[in-house]
Design a protein around this motif. Structure first.
Motif: not given
Length: 104
Positions: A18-22, A28-31
């Protein structure tokens, strides 16, 4: 997803993933957001870097330059009377001088 059907080992594995996926999704969202902001600025004729530059002044001063209120008779040093007293004013007062003598 029904977590009650997972084994303890599967839950621990999921907890580590979960932490890695978050982090991946957040990056990706920031980009995506940055690209949207760049497009928004470009549509209005600006570059995002131009809008974020430190030289951009958002506050416009209403008045002009403040007039000098005090001047040292020998050195010609000046003070508007605003803010902290300059060292030359403090020295003048310490030597027994009066503020009225410095008035312009």
């Amino acid at each position: 997803m029904d977590l009650s059907t997972l084994t303890l080992a599967q839950l621990r594995d999921l907890q580590q993933q979960i932490p890695a996926e978050l982090k991946r999704r957040e990056a990706a969202e920031k980009v995506n957001v940055l690209n949207e902001v760049r497009a928004f600025a470009k549509a209005r004729g600006f570059a995002i870097e131009e809008l974020l530059a430190k030289e951009v002044k958002t506050r416009v001063s209403a008045g002009g330059k403040v007039k000098v209120k005090y001047r040292h008779p020998q050195s010609g040093e000046e003070w508007t009377g605003r803010g902290r007293k300059p060292k030359w004013v403090e020295a003048w007062l310490a030597e027994g001088g009066a503020m009225d003598a410095l008035l312009v």
